[in-house]
Design an enzyme around this catalytic site. Structure first.
Site, PDB file in Angstrom:
ATOM      1  N   GLY A 108       0.811  -1.218   0.000  1.00  0.00           N
ATOM      2  CA  GLY A 108       0.000   0.000   0.000  1.00  0.00           C
ATOM      3  C   GLY A 108       0.846   1.271   0.000  1.00  0.00           C
ATOM      4  O   GLY A 108       0.392   2.320  -0.467  1.00  0.00           O
ATOM      5  N   GLU A 111       1.679   1.813  -3.512  1.00  0.00           N
ATOM      6  CA  GLU A 111       0.414   2.163  -4.181  1.00  0.00           C
ATOM      7  C   GLU A 111      -0.010   3.594  -3.847  1.00  0.00           C
ATOM      8  O   GLU A 111      -0.509   4.327  -4.698  1.00  0.00           O
ATOM      9  CB  GLU A 111      -0.665   1.145  -3.788  1.00  0.00           C
ATOM     10  CG  GLU A 111      -0.357  -0.242  -4.353  1.00  0.00           C
ATOM     11  CD  GLU A 111      -1.177  -1.359  -3.721  1.00  0.00           C
ATOM     12  OE1 GLU A 111      -1.153  -1.494  -2.476  1.00  0.00           O
ATOM     13  OE2 GLU A 111      -1.842  -2.099  -4.456  1.00  0.00           O
ATOM     14  N   GLU A 131       2.739  -8.236  -1.517  1.00  0.00           N
ATOM     15  CA  GLU A 131       1.513  -8.858  -1.001  1.00  0.00           C
ATOM     16  C   GLU A 131       1.487 -10.364  -1.246  1.00  0.00           C
ATOM     17  O   GLU A 131       0.929 -11.128  -0.460  1.00  0.00           O
ATOM     18  CB  GLU A 131       0.273  -8.221  -1.657  1.00  0.00           C
ATOM     19  CG  GLU A 131       0.007  -6.783  -1.247  1.00  0.00           C
ATOM     20  CD  GLU A 131       0.716  -5.734  -2.117  1.00  0.00           C
ATOM     21  OE1 GLU A 131       1.641  -6.100  -2.874  1.00  0.00           O
ATOM     22  OE2 GLU A 131       0.324  -4.564  -2.035  1.00  0.00           O
TER      23      GLU A 131
HETATM   24  N1  CAA Z   1       1.751  -3.642   8.804  1.00  0.00           N
HETATM   25  C1  CAA Z   1       1.818  -3.652  10.139  1.00  0.00           C
HETATM   26  N2  CAA Z   1       2.975  -3.535  10.823  1.00  0.00           N
HETATM   27  C2  CAA Z   1       4.112  -3.416  10.110  1.00  0.00           C
HETATM   28  C3  CAA Z   1       4.111  -3.401   8.694  1.00  0.00           C
HETATM   29  C4  CAA Z   1       2.860  -3.519   8.039  1.00  0.00           C
HETATM   30  N3  CAA Z   1       2.738  -3.472   6.691  1.00  0.00           N
HETATM   31  N4  CAA Z   1       5.387  -3.276   8.264  1.00  0.00           N
HETATM   32  C5  CAA Z   1       6.152  -3.211   9.370  1.00  0.00           C
HETATM   33  N5  CAA Z   1       5.386  -3.296  10.484  1.00  0.00           N
HETATM   34  C6  CAA Z   1       5.824  -3.256  11.874  1.00  0.00           C
HETATM   35  C7  CAA Z   1       6.497  -4.563  12.267  1.00  0.00           C
HETATM   36  O1  CAA Z   1       5.543  -5.540  12.607  1.00  0.00           O
HETATM   37  C8  CAA Z   1       7.330  -4.120  13.457  1.00  0.00           C
HETATM   38  O2  CAA Z   1       6.485  -3.994  14.569  1.00  0.00           O
HETATM   39  P1  CAA Z   1       6.947  -4.610  16.016  1.00  0.00           P
HETATM   40  O3  CAA Z   1       8.162  -3.807  16.374  1.00  0.00           O
HETATM   41  O4  CAA Z   1       5.770  -4.358  16.884  1.00  0.00           O
HETATM   42  O5  CAA Z   1       7.278  -6.038  15.776  1.00  0.00           O
HETATM   43  C9  CAA Z   1       7.757  -2.708  13.045  1.00  0.00           C
HETATM   44  O6  CAA Z   1       6.843  -2.300  12.054  1.00  0.00           O
HETATM   45  C10 CAA Z   1       9.153  -2.659  12.461  1.00  0.00           C
HETATM   46  O7  CAA Z   1       9.204  -3.605  11.405  1.00  0.00           O
HETATM   47  P2  CAA Z   1      10.361  -4.714  11.284  1.00  0.00           P
HETATM   48  O8  CAA Z   1      10.863  -5.114  12.637  1.00  0.00           O
HETATM   49  O9  CAA Z   1       9.841  -5.802  10.395  1.00  0.00           O
HETATM   50  O10 CAA Z   1      11.470  -3.843  10.534  1.00  0.00           O
HETATM   51  P3  CAA Z   1      12.632  -4.375   9.584  1.00  0.00           P
HETATM   52  O11 CAA Z   1      13.518  -3.198   9.352  1.00  0.00           O
HETATM   53  O12 CAA Z   1      13.232  -5.631  10.111  1.00  0.00           O
HETATM   54  O13 CAA Z   1      11.891  -4.768   8.203  1.00  0.00           O
HETATM   55  C11 CAA Z   1      10.345  -4.411   6.373  1.00  0.00           C
HETATM   56  C12 CAA Z   1      11.295  -3.775   7.421  1.00  0.00           C
HETATM   57  C13 CAA Z   1      11.171  -5.230   5.361  1.00  0.00           C
HETATM   58  C14 CAA Z   1       9.626  -3.279   5.657  1.00  0.00           C
HETATM   59  C15 CAA Z   1       9.347  -5.353   7.083  1.00  0.00           C
HETATM   60  O14 CAA Z   1       8.754  -4.642   8.177  1.00  0.00           O
HETATM   61  C16 CAA Z   1       8.235  -5.840   6.221  1.00  0.00           C
HETATM   62  O15 CAA Z   1       8.437  -6.759   5.428  1.00  0.00           O
HETATM   63  N6  CAA Z   1       7.025  -5.276   6.369  1.00  0.00           N
HETATM   64  C17 CAA Z   1       5.843  -5.709   5.648  1.00  0.00           C
HETATM   65  C18 CAA Z   1       5.867  -5.267   4.202  1.00  0.00           C
HETATM   66  C19 CAA Z   1       4.640  -5.774   3.467  1.00  0.00           C
HETATM   67  O16 CAA Z   1       4.421  -6.951   3.327  1.00  0.00           O
HETATM   68  N7  CAA Z   1       3.802  -4.843   2.982  1.00  0.00           N
HETATM   69  C20 CAA Z   1       2.585  -5.148   2.267  1.00  0.00           C
HETATM   70  C21 CAA Z   1       1.409  -5.096   3.198  1.00  0.00           C
HETATM   71  S1  CAA Z   1      -0.081  -5.716   2.479  1.00  0.00           S
HETATM   72  C22 CAA Z   1      -0.658  -4.437   1.542  1.00  0.00           C
HETATM   73  O17 CAA Z   1      -0.099  -3.365   1.505  1.00  0.00           O
HETATM   74  C23 CAA Z   1      -1.918  -4.733   0.781  1.00  0.00           C
HETATM   75  C24 CAA Z   1      -2.262  -3.728  -0.252  1.00  0.00           C
HETATM   76  O18 CAA Z   1      -2.190  -3.949  -1.425  1.00  0.00           O
HETATM   77  C25 CAA Z   1      -2.759  -2.423   0.130  1.00  0.00           C
END
Ligand code: CAA
Length: 257
Positions: A108, A111, A131
Site C-alpha cells: 500500500g 500504491e 503482497e
Molecule cells: N503492517 C503492520 N505492521 C508493520 C508493517 C505492516 N505493513 N510493516 C512493518 N510493520 C511493523 C512490524 O511488525 C514491526 O512492529 P513490532 O516492532 O511491533 O514487531 C515494526 O513495524 C518494524 O518492522 P520490522 O521489525 O519488520 O522492521 P525491519 O527493518 O526488520 O523490516 C520491512 C522492514 C522489510 C519493511 C518489514 O517490516 C516488512 O516486510 N514489512 C511488511 C511489508 C509488506 O508486506 N507490505 C505489504 C502489506 S499488504 C498491503 O499493503 C496490501 C495492499 O495492497 C494495500
C-alpha cells in the site's frame, strides 16, 4: 482537526503531510486513511494552498497496509465494506500532490505513492508489491497503476515475486521522476511543489487533469480533451498576464482568475 497518525503543516503555499506511525513503519491503517483523506480535502478546499507533498520518515515512506489490522478480516467484511475503496478519494484529489519517498514504499505504500502525481525518491528508497508473500495480492491499485508506470513485464515481476526495486531501477523504469540524496529529499520535493504552487492554479489543475486523462482514454479523445482545456484557459486573466509578462520580460503575477 487533531491528527494522531500524520503531521499536517503548511509551508507557504504548499501543504505538507507527513505519515507518522514510526513504530509500525508508517503502515496504513484505517485511521491513517481517514486522516490523510481529511488532510488532502482540507488543503483542496484551502484557497491559499496550490500544491501538496506527502512524505514519511527516512526509514519508511510506508511499509504497506497494516497487516495486523487486516489479518482477521473476513471475505464478507472486505467485500461488503469495499475495503480500501476510501483511498480512491485520495487519488481523486484535484490539486497536485508529490510523493517524497525515502526508505520502504511497499504494498500500500508503493500504491499510495503511485496515487500521487509524481514521485521524487531518495537514493535509499525501496519500492515493492510484496503482497504475494502474505498470500494475497495488491489491493490499492498496484496491479493497475504499476503496470501503467513500468509496463507488463516488470509489473508482473514485482507482483509475482514480491521483490523490491531500488531507487536507481525505479528511475530507470519510469516509476519515479527523480532521485536525490536522502538528506535533500524533503527540500527538493517542497521546492518542486512551491514552484507548481506559484503558477496559475486553474492551469495547473487542468494540466493534471489532462495528463491523467491519458491513462483512461484513447489518443484521439485525449487530444481533443487537451485542446478543449487549452482553449478554455484563454478565458483566464492569468493567460493574459502570463503572456504579457513574457513579452514584457518580467515575472508574471498570477491571480488564479
Ligand atoms: N503492517 C503492520 N505492521 C508493520 C508493517 C505492516 N505493513 N510493516 C512493518 N510493520 C511493523 C512490524 O511488525 C514491526 O512492529 P513490532 O516492532 O511491533 O514487531 C515494526 O513495524 C518494524 O518492522 P520490522 O521489525 O519488520 O522492521 P525491519 O527493518 O526488520 O523490516 C520491512 C522492514 C522489510 C519493511 C518489514 O517490516 C516488512 O516486510 N514489512 C511488511 C511489508 C509488506 O508486506 N507490505 C505489504 C502489506 S499488504 C498491503 O499493503 C496490501 C495492499 O495492497 C494495500
Amino acid at each position: 482537526m487533531a491528527y494522531e497518525t500524520i503531521i499536517v503543516e503548511t509551508r507557504g503555499k504548499v501543504g505538507l503531510i507527513t505519515l507518522n506511525r514510526p513504530k509500525a513503519l508508517n503502515a496504513l491503517n484505517s485511521e491513517v486513511l481517514k486522516e490523510v483523506v481529511a488532510a488532502v480535502n482540507g488543503f483542496g478546499a484551502n484557497p491559499d494552498i496550490g500544491a501538496m507533498v506527502i512524505t514519511g520518515s527516512e526509514k519508511a515512506f510506508a511499509a504497506g497496509a497494516d497487516i495486523k489490522e487486516m489479518q482477521a478480516i473476513s471475505f464478507v467484511d472486505a467485500y461488503v465494506q469495499d475495503f480500501f475503496v476510501g483511498w480512491e478519494e485520495f487519488a481523486r484529489t484535484r490539486k497536485p500532490i508529490i510523493a517524497a519517498v525515502a526508505g520502504y514504499a511497499l504494498g500500500g505504500g508503493c500504491e499510495l505513492a503511485m496515487m500521487c502525481d509524481f514521485i521524487i525518491a531518495a537514493d535509499n528508497a525501496k519500492f515493492g508489491q510484496p503482497e504475494i508473500t502474505l498470500g494475497v495480492m495488491p489491493g490499492m491499485g498496484g496491479s493497475q497503476r504499476l503496470t501503467r508506470f513500468v509496463g507488463k513485464s516488470k509489473a508482473m515481476d514485482m507482483c509475482l515475486t514480491g521483490r523490491m526495486m531500488d531507487a536507481a531501477e525505479a528511475e530507470r523504469c519510469g516509476l519515479v521522476s527523480r532521485v536525490v540524496p536522502a538528506g535533500e529529499l524533503l527540500e527538493e520535493a517542497l521546492m518542486a511543489a512551491a514552484k507548481i504552487a506559484d503558477f496559475s492554479l486553474p492551469s495547473v489543475m487542468m494540466a493534471k487533469e489532462a495528463v491523467n486523462r491519458a491513462y483512461e482514454t484513447t489518443l484521439a479523445e485525449g487530444l481533443r480533451f487537451e485542446r478543449r482545456l487549452f482553449h478554455s484557459l484563454f478565458a483566464l486573466d492569468d493567460q493574459k498576464e502570463g503572456m504579457a509578462a513574457f513579452a514584457e520580460k518580467r515575472k508574471p503575477n498570477f491571480t488564479n482568475r
